[in-house]
Design an enzyme around this catalytic site. Structure first.
Site, PDB file in Angstrom:
ATOM      1  N   GLU A 190     -22.314  -5.231  -8.331  1.00 51.23           N
ATOM      2  CA  GLU A 190     -22.782  -5.010  -6.966  1.00 51.23           C
ATOM      3  C   GLU A 190     -21.728  -4.253  -6.163  1.00 51.23           C
ATOM      4  OE1 GLU A 190     -25.781  -6.373  -6.490  1.00 51.23           O
ATOM      5  OE2 GLU A 190     -26.090  -6.554  -4.314  1.00 51.23           O
ATOM      6  N   LYS A 217     -24.168 -14.476  -4.686  1.00 47.01           N
ATOM      7  CA  LYS A 217     -25.014 -13.288  -4.713  1.00 47.01           C
ATOM      8  C   LYS A 217     -24.544 -12.349  -3.608  1.00 47.01           C
ATOM      9  CE  LYS A 217     -29.928 -12.129  -4.793  1.00 47.01           C
ATOM     10  NZ  LYS A 217     -29.925 -11.099  -3.747  1.00 47.01           N
ATOM     11  N   CYS A 272     -36.778 -29.495  46.277  1.00 40.96           N
ATOM     12  CA  CYS A 272     -37.477 -29.174  45.033  1.00 40.96           C
ATOM     13  C   CYS A 272     -37.273 -30.289  44.015  1.00 40.96           C
ATOM     14  CB  CYS A 272     -36.946 -27.857  44.481  1.00 40.96           C
ATOM     15  SG  CYS A 272     -37.610 -27.409  42.870  1.00 40.96           S
ATOM     16  N   ASP A 294       0.594   4.413  -2.441  1.00 41.27           N
ATOM     17  CA  ASP A 294       0.331   5.748  -1.893  1.00 41.27           C
ATOM     18  C   ASP A 294       1.384   6.737  -2.376  1.00 41.27           C
ATOM     19  OD1 ASP A 294      -1.795   4.773  -0.613  1.00 41.27           O
ATOM     20  OD2 ASP A 294      -0.882   4.691   1.385  1.00 41.27           O
ATOM     21  N   SER A 353     -35.017  -7.412 -11.328  1.00 42.99           N
ATOM     22  CA  SER A 353     -34.729  -8.088 -10.064  1.00 42.99           C
ATOM     23  C   SER A 353     -34.808  -9.588 -10.322  1.00 42.99           C
ATOM     24  CB  SER A 353     -35.733  -7.660  -9.002  1.00 42.99           C
ATOM     25  OG  SER A 353     -37.044  -7.836  -9.487  1.00 42.99           O
ATOM     26  N   LEU A 354     -34.628 -10.371  -9.293  1.00 42.44           N
ATOM     27  CA  LEU A 354     -34.601 -11.818  -9.473  1.00 42.44           C
ATOM     28  C   LEU A 354     -35.692 -12.506  -8.676  1.00 42.44           C
ATOM     29  CD1 LEU A 354     -30.765 -12.473  -9.135  1.00 42.44           C
ATOM     30  CD2 LEU A 354     -32.119 -12.545 -11.231  1.00 42.44           C
ATOM     31  N   ASP A 406     -24.373  -9.374  -1.073  1.00 46.29           N
ATOM     32  CA  ASP A 406     -25.403  -8.640  -0.347  1.00 46.29           C
ATOM     33  C   ASP A 406     -25.014  -7.169  -0.290  1.00 46.29           C
ATOM     34  OD1 ASP A 406     -27.784  -8.505   0.852  1.00 46.29           O
ATOM     35  OD2 ASP A 406     -27.143  -9.298   2.791  1.00 46.29           O
ATOM     36  N   ARG A 434     -29.948   1.298  -8.895  1.00 47.23           N
ATOM     37  CA  ARG A 434     -31.045   0.667  -9.600  1.00 47.23           C
ATOM     38  C   ARG A 434     -32.323   1.503  -9.533  1.00 47.23           C
ATOM     39  NH1 ARG A 434     -32.277  -5.213  -9.226  1.00 47.23           N
ATOM     40  NH2 ARG A 434     -31.954  -5.005  -7.013  1.00 47.23           N
ATOM     41  N   LYS A 447     -31.468 -18.918  -2.683  1.00 43.26           N
ATOM     42  CA  LYS A 447     -31.056 -18.374  -1.386  1.00 43.26           C
ATOM     43  C   LYS A 447     -30.483 -19.438  -0.465  1.00 43.26           C
ATOM     44  CE  LYS A 447     -32.560 -14.085  -1.824  1.00 43.26           C
ATOM     45  NZ  LYS A 447     -33.076 -13.314  -0.713  1.00 43.26           N
ATOM     46  N   CYS A 473     -41.075 -20.684  43.328  1.00 45.60           N
ATOM     47  CA  CYS A 473     -40.557 -21.630  42.348  1.00 45.60           C
ATOM     48  C   CYS A 473     -41.709 -22.219  41.531  1.00 45.60           C
ATOM     49  CB  CYS A 473     -39.806 -22.746  43.062  1.00 45.60           C
ATOM     50  SG  CYS A 473     -39.324 -24.095  41.964  1.00 45.60           S
ATOM     51  N   ASP A 525       0.828  -1.203   0.000  1.00 42.33           N
ATOM     52  CA  ASP A 525       0.000   0.000   0.000  1.00 42.33           C
ATOM     53  C   ASP A 525       0.863   1.253   0.000  1.00 42.33           C
ATOM     54  OD1 ASP A 525      -2.209  -1.470  -0.036  1.00 42.33           O
ATOM     55  OD2 ASP A 525      -2.883  -1.024   2.013  1.00 42.33           O
ATOM     56  N   ALA A 526       1.962   1.175   0.726  1.00 44.83           N
ATOM     57  CA  ALA A 526       2.833   2.346   0.853  1.00 44.83           C
ATOM     58  C   ALA A 526       3.372   2.764  -0.512  1.00 44.83           C
ATOM     59  CB  ALA A 526       3.983   2.034   1.799  1.00 44.83           C
ATOM     60  N   GLU A 561     -23.126 -17.907  -9.581  1.00 41.93           N
ATOM     61  CA  GLU A 561     -22.362 -16.829  -8.957  1.00 41.93           C
ATOM     62  C   GLU A 561     -22.795 -16.655  -7.514  1.00 41.93           C
ATOM     63  OE1 GLU A 561     -22.836 -13.179 -11.198  1.00 41.93           O
ATOM     64  OE2 GLU A 561     -23.358 -14.315 -12.984  1.00 41.93           O
ATOM     65  N   TYR A 600     -18.016  -5.922  -7.342  1.00 36.60           N
ATOM     66  CA  TYR A 600     -17.839  -7.020  -8.282  1.00 36.60           C
ATOM     67  C   TYR A 600     -18.798  -6.820  -9.446  1.00 36.60           C
ATOM     68  CZ  TYR A 600     -14.891 -10.114  -5.443  1.00 36.60           C
ATOM     69  OH  TYR A 600     -13.857 -10.662  -4.747  1.00 36.60           O
ATOM     70  N   CYS A 645     -41.903 -26.265  42.560  1.00 35.91           N
ATOM     71  CA  CYS A 645     -42.256 -26.748  43.891  1.00 35.91           C
ATOM     72  C   CYS A 645     -42.968 -25.698  44.731  1.00 35.91           C
ATOM     73  CB  CYS A 645     -41.004 -27.227  44.619  1.00 35.91           C
ATOM     74  SG  CYS A 645     -39.898 -25.876  45.079  1.00 35.91           S
ATOM     75  N   CYS A 678     -34.340 -20.979  43.619  1.00 37.69           N
ATOM     76  CA  CYS A 678     -35.311 -21.624  44.495  1.00 37.69           C
ATOM     77  C   CYS A 678     -34.500 -22.252  45.620  1.00 37.69           C
ATOM     78  CB  CYS A 678     -36.066 -22.702  43.712  1.00 37.69           C
ATOM     79  SG  CYS A 678     -36.864 -23.936  44.763  1.00 37.69           S
TER      80      CYS A 678
END
Length: 685
Positions: A193, A122, A448, A39, A84-85, A124, A143, A331, A425, A35-36, A120, A243, A428, A443
């Site tokens: 998505e 799905k 008991c 950057d 939609s699905l 969320d 959408r 699902k 209780c 990353d450095a 694929e 994705y 009892c 109790c």
DNA sequence: ATCCCTCGAGTTCA
DNA sequence: CTCGAGGGAT
């Protein structure tokens, strides 16, 4: 000093390199630099652009952030509606779907046999559409209602996974398997998505909390909330992911899989777990695999999308309502569900502890129907503010134990009843006392029935006398019939006593008697545990046995002597001491011994090669049981614990490890597989 | 007095 | 697995 021409060349070079790094990281999932380094390149680019502002182009990575806050989002009409699905929840529904399609088109079966399906994960998150003109990302939208969405271009630009420039070419498309010549249009549209990884989600929520803002309920809401930010700087900080899943523009692709190939070559990240499946059986296998493995993914998925691979078929199958017939969402069984608290009942434990339990309207969660969930104690109910009649969210803690996660307070009608801990209780009718400062009400009636019965169960349980085949039902029968007055009587039972009982075959009667008789020899530690002394569990029983060596010595030990045992303090010492001063308890022990119990005293300590080491086990071991493994460790002077901490020396990992594995990983605890573990104990014994 | 680690006890469903 | 609380370390 840099001339403008030199700067321009350097800028081009930097932009190219930064996009290469982006591609390697997001599309290939194989970072090439740290990353450095990225950057630093980005920083240089930014400085050059500051000196030569007229060299800034819209596809420069510096343009991902820095847009001005908007007053409102512009509306965008989708050239092709975003559909939609339809959802499917079972294998059966998936096969029905195929059946319907094959009746619709004559050549369906033949084409599907040829090209198969594409499966694929799905994601969320939320669906977005990306439009490129002459290779440049010009417009991104949500959408919305499928026909009209909102222009969120500025916000989408902040997502590094989304390329700002693409360079489509005939060569590239052919590399993806497209045959023949294709005219590449100026305008290219890709859909996918936007989502948030769990890790980012947790970070975002931590910040929300710090800032005193409401937390997001789930990564999906967080992602949606971040995209619908008017200020792109806020979106940039949220570190969203992306994705791609659909190539809207016609680039000669014949199958959905080819479309994915093209998108990937163009520089869009596609989910690497997507997979071609030859038929529905393979699709179902894919679904099953990810239903259990999705937990190991860094993001949420709630199912898979099954797509008829042949694009011509999809087109001809058409659309019902708002969903295309050629694809379907399959699902996963939900991990969370809502249901209603029909009642809150109270259970009585071995020690008299009253535990409130929520009785739920049965609901399917993570593969099993749940109808009850523990609420632990009164304080816990207050904290979560669970009331009878409430609609609640339930999930499974650690995949097994149902738990009331939260209450949907908006759904209250005002008729909900607040739970009150009974003062008597429920079994009892005895007095219930909750000592000041303690969380648990008990109790106090020693006679008991509920407590008595739980003591039986404890006595025969696996870590105690381990009487297999003696479950709650059979025990209850013995007690009801008056065959046993206390657990010691179990050893005097004969086949003749049991056989006459209803629904008892001769064989099972003799099996039970055998099981009981075979347990007459017992280690001192197990014996102590079986007695059910308050605050004495498996571990403390083992410590006691080890320290004193015989029942006699423990019985006669003074308070001070007991407290001298490592890991035993004043509270536990008191309950042990008191136990052996109680006349009933002493009689009970006498009766056990008279019934023929032989207590085996712990062997004199030998070599202690594992002393000072703490082991924790997770998952199933193949060559020995958990108990055998524990004994092995203890026999060599090691300690066994049930939870991982930084003091854990080794986590022994068997098949299907649980959450302990993750914890050990974060704490950097050393891991052993079964073979290593056996080598360790074998070599040293 | 406070923190952290363990232990005990109770719990669900197939 | 969860919570509460006991016990030892700091």
């Amino acid at each position: 000093m840099l001339t403008k021409q030199q700067a321009k060349e350097r800028i081009e070079q930097l932009k190219k390199e930064i996009d290469k790094i982006r591609y390697a990281y997001h599309v290939l999932d194989k970072p090439i630099v740290s990353d450095a380094v990225k950057d630093s390149l980005q920083h240089e680019l930014q400085e050059l652009e500051q000196r030569f502002p007229d060299l800034i182009t819209p596809d420069s990575p510096t343009q991902r952030v820095g847009g001005k806050p908007l007053d409102e989002f512009q509306k965008v009409q989708h050239a092709v509606p975003m559909l939609s699905l339809t959802d499917a929840f079972s294998e059966e529904e998936i096969f029905d779907w195929q059946e319907r399609n094959s009746k619709l088109l004559e050549d369906f079966t033949q084409k599907v046999t040829q090209d198969g399906y594409y499966a694929e994960l799905k994601m969320d998150g939320l669906a977005v559409s990306l439009v490129y003109e002459d290779g440049l990302f010009v417009q991104g939208s949500t959408r919305g209602n499928g026909l009209v969405g909102e222009d969120v271009t500025q916000n989408l630009k902040t997502i590094e996974a989304i390329p700002l420039r693409i360079t489509p070419s005939l060569e590239l498309i052919q590399k993806a398997g497209v045959k023949g010549a294709v005219k590449i249009p100026r305008r290219i549209e890709v859909r996918g998505e936007v989502f948030m990884t769990m890790k980012v989600f947790e970070g975002v929520n931590q910040e929300q909390e710090k800032a005193g803002l409401p937390k997001f309920a789930n990564p999906r809401n967080a992602a949606a909330g971040s995209i619908r930010q008017l200020d792109p700087n806020v979106t940039a900080r949220r570190k969203l992911s992306f994705y791609a899943y659909d190539l809207v523009t016609e680039l000669g692709q014949k199958t959905h899989q080819q479309a994915h190939e093209i998108m990937k070559l163009l520089g869009f990240p596609v989910n690497p777990h997507n997979q071609h499946c030859a038929n529905l059986t393979e699709v179902v296998r894919y679904h099953q695999k990810w239903a259990s493995e999705r937990r190991n993914l860094p993001y949420w998925t709630d199912g898979i999308v099954v797509v008829v691979n042949n694009l011509d078929l999809i087109r001809r199958l058409g659309v019902v309502g708002k969903a295309p017939r050629g694809m379907i969402a399959f699902k996963f069984p939900p991990e969370e569900a809502t249901t209603v608290v029909e009642d809150i009942i109270v259970q009585v434990g071995r020690t008299g502890a009253l535990t409130p339990v929520a009785v739920l309207r049965p609901v399917l969660v993570a593969g099993s129907t749940i109808s009850r969930a523990t609420l632990h104690n009164e304080d816990e109910i207050r904290r979560k503010d669970v009331r009878i009649g409430d609609t609640v969210v339930v999930h499974k803690a650690g995949d097994v134990i149902p738990e009331v996660a939260s209450v949907l307070k908006e759904m209250r009608t005002g008729k909900e009843k607040i739970f009150q801990m009974p003062t008597r209780c429920p079994v009892c009718g005895g007095v219930v006392i909750r000592p000041a400062g303690e969380a648990i009400a008990r109790c106090v009636n020693k006679k008991c029935f509920a407590q008595n019965f739980r003591r039986y169960l404890h006595f025969v349980s696996r870590p105690a006398f381990d009487m297999v085949g003696l479950g709650p039902k059979i025990l209850k029968k013995f007690i009801d019939e008056g065959l046993v007055k206390d657990p010691a009587d179990l050893f005097n039972l004969t086949e003749g006593d049991i056989a006459p009982l209803e629904r008892f075959a001769e064989k099972s009667a003799s099996n039970i008697v055998k099981a009981i008789q075979s347990r007459k020899h017992i280690s001192l530690a197990r014996f102590l545990y079986a007695l059910g002394i308050q605050n004495v569990g498996e571990e403390t029983a083992y410590d006691l046995a080890d320290h004193f060596g015989s029942l006699e010595k423990i019985k006669n030990a003074s308070l001070e002597e007991i407290e001298a045992v490592y890991d035993i303090g004043p509270v536990v010492a008191r309950s042990i001491y008191d136990f052996f001063r109680d006349k009933n308890n002493l009689q009970f022990i006498e009766r056990l011994l008279k019934a023929g119990i032989k207590i085996e005293e712990p062997p004199k300590k030998q070599a202690q090669p594992l002393s000072g080491l703490t082991f924790v086990f997770t998952g199933e071991l193949a060559s020995l049981t958990r108990d055998e493994a524990k004994n092995l460790v203890r026999g060599l002077g090691g300690d066994v614990s049930e939870s991982v901490s930084k003091k854990t020396s080794y986590l022994v990992v068997g098949a299907n490890p649980g959450s302990k594995y993750d914890k050990a990983h974060t704490l950097g605890v050393r891991l052993l597989n079964e073979a290593d573990f056996l080598k360790l104990v074998g070599k040293r014994s």
